[in-house]
Design a protein around this motif. Structure first.
Motif, mmCIF file in Angstrom:
data_model
loop_
_atom_site.group_PDB
_atom_site.id
_atom_site.type_symbol
_atom_site.label_atom_id
_atom_site.label_comp_id
_atom_site.label_asym_id
_atom_site.label_seq_id
_atom_site.Cartn_x
_atom_site.Cartn_y
_atom_site.Cartn_z
ATOM 1 N N LEU A 332 -15.805 8.960 -8.063
ATOM 2 C CA LEU A 332 -16.884 7.970 -8.024
ATOM 3 C C LEU A 332 -17.109 7.465 -6.603
ATOM 4 C CD1 LEU A 332 -16.131 5.900 -11.257
ATOM 5 C CD2 LEU A 332 -18.065 7.437 -10.875
ATOM 6 N N ILE A 333 -16.008 7.214 -5.888
ATOM 7 C CA ILE A 333 -16.123 6.748 -4.495
ATOM 8 C C ILE A 333 -16.765 7.827 -3.634
ATOM 9 C CG2 ILE A 333 -14.830 6.082 -2.438
ATOM 10 C CD1 ILE A 333 -12.777 4.768 -4.280
ATOM 11 N N ILE A 334 -16.358 9.070 -3.833
ATOM 12 C CA ILE A 334 -16.914 10.172 -3.048
ATOM 13 C C ILE A 334 -18.419 10.271 -3.251
ATOM 14 C CG2 ILE A 334 -17.011 12.698 -2.848
ATOM 15 C CD1 ILE A 334 -13.966 12.666 -3.520
ATOM 16 N N PHE A 335 -18.855 10.198 -4.502
ATOM 17 C CA PHE A 335 -20.289 10.306 -4.777
ATOM 18 C C PHE A 335 -21.049 9.124 -4.181
ATOM 19 C CE2 PHE A 335 -24.167 9.802 -7.237
ATOM 20 C CZ PHE A 335 -24.660 11.099 -7.279
ATOM 21 N N ALA A 336 -20.505 7.905 -4.347
ATOM 22 C CA ALA A 336 -21.188 6.718 -3.835
ATOM 23 C C ALA A 336 -21.280 6.738 -2.312
ATOM 24 C CB ALA A 336 -20.459 5.455 -4.306
ATOM 25 N N VAL A 337 -20.159 7.070 -1.657
ATOM 26 C CA VAL A 337 -20.148 7.128 -0.195
ATOM 27 C C VAL A 337 -21.084 8.225 0.303
ATOM 28 C CG1 VAL A 337 -18.709 7.668 1.814
ATOM 29 C CG2 VAL A 337 -17.834 6.149 0.031
ATOM 30 N N SER A 338 -21.109 9.367 -0.381
ATOM 31 C CA SER A 338 -21.971 10.481 0.030
ATOM 32 C C SER A 338 -23.437 10.124 -0.101
ATOM 33 C CB SER A 338 -21.650 11.723 -0.809
ATOM 34 O OG SER A 338 -20.307 12.126 -0.631
ATOM 35 N N TYR A 339 -23.781 9.460 -1.188
ATOM 36 C CA TYR A 339 -25.162 9.024 -1.396
ATOM 37 C C TYR A 339 -25.586 8.045 -0.295
ATOM 38 C CZ TYR A 339 -29.234 7.027 -3.809
ATOM 39 O OH TYR A 339 -30.495 6.605 -4.139
ATOM 40 N N PHE A 340 -24.743 7.049 -0.035
ATOM 41 C CA PHE A 340 -25.022 6.082 1.023
ATOM 42 C C PHE A 340 -25.112 6.783 2.374
ATOM 43 C CE2 PHE A 340 -23.417 3.376 4.421
ATOM 44 C CZ PHE A 340 -24.204 2.232 4.294
ATOM 45 N N SER A 341 -24.187 7.686 2.628
ATOM 46 C CA SER A 341 -24.140 8.391 3.903
ATOM 47 C C SER A 341 -25.408 9.208 4.138
ATOM 48 C CB SER A 341 -22.910 9.303 3.941
ATOM 49 O OG SER A 341 -22.900 10.128 5.085
ATOM 50 N N TYR A 342 -25.886 9.871 3.087
ATOM 51 C CA TYR A 342 -27.047 10.742 3.236
ATOM 52 C C TYR A 342 -28.289 9.962 3.664
ATOM 53 C CZ TYR A 342 -30.798 13.986 2.036
ATOM 54 O OH TYR A 342 -31.917 14.779 2.076
ATOM 55 N N PHE A 343 -28.520 8.829 3.017
ATOM 56 C CA PHE A 343 -29.740 8.073 3.278
ATOM 57 C C PHE A 343 -29.628 7.113 4.465
ATOM 58 C CE2 PHE A 343 -30.651 9.222 -1.186
ATOM 59 C CZ PHE A 343 -31.936 9.713 -1.029
ATOM 60 N N VAL A 344 -28.476 6.494 4.637
ATOM 61 C CA VAL A 344 -28.337 5.413 5.619
ATOM 62 C C VAL A 344 -27.808 5.907 6.960
ATOM 63 C CG1 VAL A 344 -27.252 3.170 6.062
ATOM 64 C CG2 VAL A 344 -28.005 3.753 3.759
ATOM 65 N N ILE A 345 -27.024 6.984 6.952
ATOM 66 C CA ILE A 345 -26.402 7.458 8.195
ATOM 67 C C ILE A 345 -26.990 8.789 8.644
ATOM 68 C CG2 ILE A 345 -24.240 8.174 9.277
ATOM 69 C CD1 ILE A 345 -22.805 6.274 7.299
ATOM 70 N N GLU A 346 -26.908 9.788 7.801
ATOM 71 C CA GLU A 346 -27.280 11.141 8.215
ATOM 72 C C GLU A 346 -28.774 11.294 8.493
ATOM 73 O OE1 GLU A 346 -25.495 14.153 5.530
ATOM 74 O OE2 GLU A 346 -24.451 12.410 4.708
ATOM 75 N N THR A 347 -29.601 10.814 7.581
ATOM 76 C CA THR A 347 -31.042 11.008 7.747
ATOM 77 C C THR A 347 -31.588 10.289 8.976
ATOM 78 O OG1 THR A 347 -31.348 11.390 5.384
ATOM 79 C CG2 THR A 347 -33.280 10.706 6.648
ATOM 80 N N PRO A 348 -31.262 9.006 9.204
ATOM 81 C CA PRO A 348 -31.738 8.366 10.442
ATOM 82 C C PRO A 348 -31.189 9.030 11.698
ATOM 83 C CG PRO A 348 -31.064 6.710 8.842
ATOM 84 C CD PRO A 348 -30.604 8.030 8.311
ATOM 85 N N ALA A 349 -29.908 9.444 11.671
ATOM 86 C CA ALA A 349 -29.323 10.096 12.838
ATOM 87 C C ALA A 349 -30.006 11.429 13.120
ATOM 88 C CB ALA A 349 -27.826 10.307 12.627
ATOM 89 N N ARG A 350 -30.300 12.159 12.060
ATOM 90 C CA ARG A 350 -30.992 13.437 12.225
ATOM 91 C C ARG A 350 -32.381 13.214 12.792
ATOM 92 N NH1 ARG A 350 -32.409 16.491 6.852
ATOM 93 N NH2 ARG A 350 -30.788 15.014 6.250
ATOM 94 N N ARG A 351 -33.063 12.185 12.299
ATOM 95 C CA ARG A 351 -34.403 11.888 12.798
ATOM 96 C C ARG A 351 -34.366 11.560 14.289
ATOM 97 N NH1 ARG A 351 -37.690 6.325 11.646
ATOM 98 N NH2 ARG A 351 -39.717 6.965 12.411
#
Length: 380
Positions: A332-351
């Motif tokens: 559950l933690i892995i899924f929650a952290v991954s979801y948060f990471s994708y939208f809040v960290i990875e996508t803005p950094a990639r942009r």
């Protein structure tokens, strides 16, 4: 006055043309999580003898990565400028999360060292080793005690080598598709011969030098893209389900790794064929989860290290029954952290990285759904 309910951002597929491949990426990432978590249900002395076939889900990542990169970039890396843009986007997709998880891993292990709980598998704190890991060279080099932070990043390093070589593959594909297929086949045979000559055990494919391991699978993925229209399989959806079942059976038993590797390729071929037909409703619903593949892959080992290894196994030495609870909590933690990471960290950094150097900036929503930024890769 009514307050609007806050809605979580929705995951979306990058393309409707690869729904089965998207779902396969997610399944493969879950398989890697299972591999690294289920060992804690067994005594430490027996863990090295457990079947290691689930590790070959990484090879499925390599195949899908080759297919997706070919789908997006073939014909778009013909000049130095285009090649530079291609590498910039690959760096933007992979490196921010790699550096973040590396930093988090160093912090966690520093805490274990301070508490005297690091044990015998402590990664090397040598500056050179950390620098090599940061640059993804830990896939090619051995430093210090041979244990690196962010250990799963070895496959990301192998992926980067494939990206550096991609213009060569693209050039070969333009010259002769059959020639590229023959080269991929020869590369696979060469790696198998190398594996059998260097590794005496039956389940040895995971010990192949990472770039050599990634090479044939990545090239086969490119070939699958080129020959996708000619792949005709009756009832491809059912055949894909059968192939996945056989692959899973081979992975969780003491089956020779090369047999499982062959099944990996069969699964990839049938998935490409299935994507030529109309996808079932369930596949359409679950395919967006493939966008979390890289996040899950990069975060899972750190979460499992803390929750299942340090707390459940080392601190409380829980029974297998109680370990199930810790396993569920970890997932559950892995899924929650991954979801948060994708939208809040990875996508803005990639942009941000995509926009450096005068490159055209894109909106976050465009990055999320853009098929130009998909990742096949990842890695055990």
């Amino acid at each position: 006055m009514m307050v609007k309910a806050w809605k979580l951002p929705a995951l979306r597929v990058a393309s409707d043309e690869m729904l089965h491949l998207d779902l396969l990426r997610f399944i493969a990432s879950v398989g890697i999580v299972v591999r690294h978590s289920f060992e804690f249900f067994y005594p430490a002395a027996t863990r090295p003898t457990l079947p290691s076939g689930l590790a070959l889900f990484v090879d499925l990542f390599f195949v899908i990565s080759g297919f997706v990169i070919a789908h997006v970039y073939l014909g778009k890396v013909g000049t130095l400028s285009e090649y530079g843009t291609f590498l910039q986007r690959r760096v933007g997709r992979l490196m921010p999360l790699h550096w973040l998880t590396l930093a988090a891993s160093i912090i966690v292990w520093s805490g274990f060292v301070a508490l005297g709980k690091a044990g015998n598998h402590q990664p090397s704190f040598e500056a050179r080793c950390i620098a090599e890991t940061a640059l993804l060279l830990n896939a090619m080099l051995v430093c210090g005690n041979g244990i690196s932070f962010s250990s799963v990043s070895w496959s990301i390093g192998a992926e980067m080598v494939m990206y550096l070589m991609f213009p060569l593959f693209a050039w070969a594909a333009v010259r002769s598709r059959l020639g590229l297929l023959a080269t991929a086949s020869l590369a696979l045979v060469a790696m198998i011969v190398f594996d059998l000559s260097q590794n005496a055990i039956d389940r040895s494919w995971v010990d192949v030098w990472p770039p050599f391991r990634a090479l044939p699978s990545f090239m086969i993925g490119i070939c699958l893209f080129y020959f996708r229209d000619g792949i005709q399989i009756p009832a491809p959806g059912r055949m894909l389900l059968l192939a996945k079942t056989l692959l899973l059976i081979s992975m969780i038993t003491h089956t020779h790794h090369l047999i499982s590797l062959g099944l990996v390729y069969i699964v990839a071929v049938t998935a490409v064929a299935a994507d030529r037909a109309v996808a079932p409703a369930l596949v359409k619903r679950l395919a967006p989860l493939g966008q979390l593949t890289y996040s899950i892959y990069m975060w899972h080992s750190l979460v499992i290290l803390i929750v299942m290894n340090a707390i459940a196994d080392k601190l409380f030495q829980v029974s297998p029954g109680v370990m199930v609870v810790f396993c569920m909590v970890s997932w559950l933690i892995i899924f929650a952290v991954s979801y948060f990471s994708y939208f809040v960290i990875e996508t803005p950094a990639r942009r941000y990285i995509d926009g450096l150097g005068g490159a055209k900036k894109r909106r976050v929503t465009a990055v999320v759904v853009s098929k130009n930024e998909r990742l096949g890769g990842q890695t055990s």
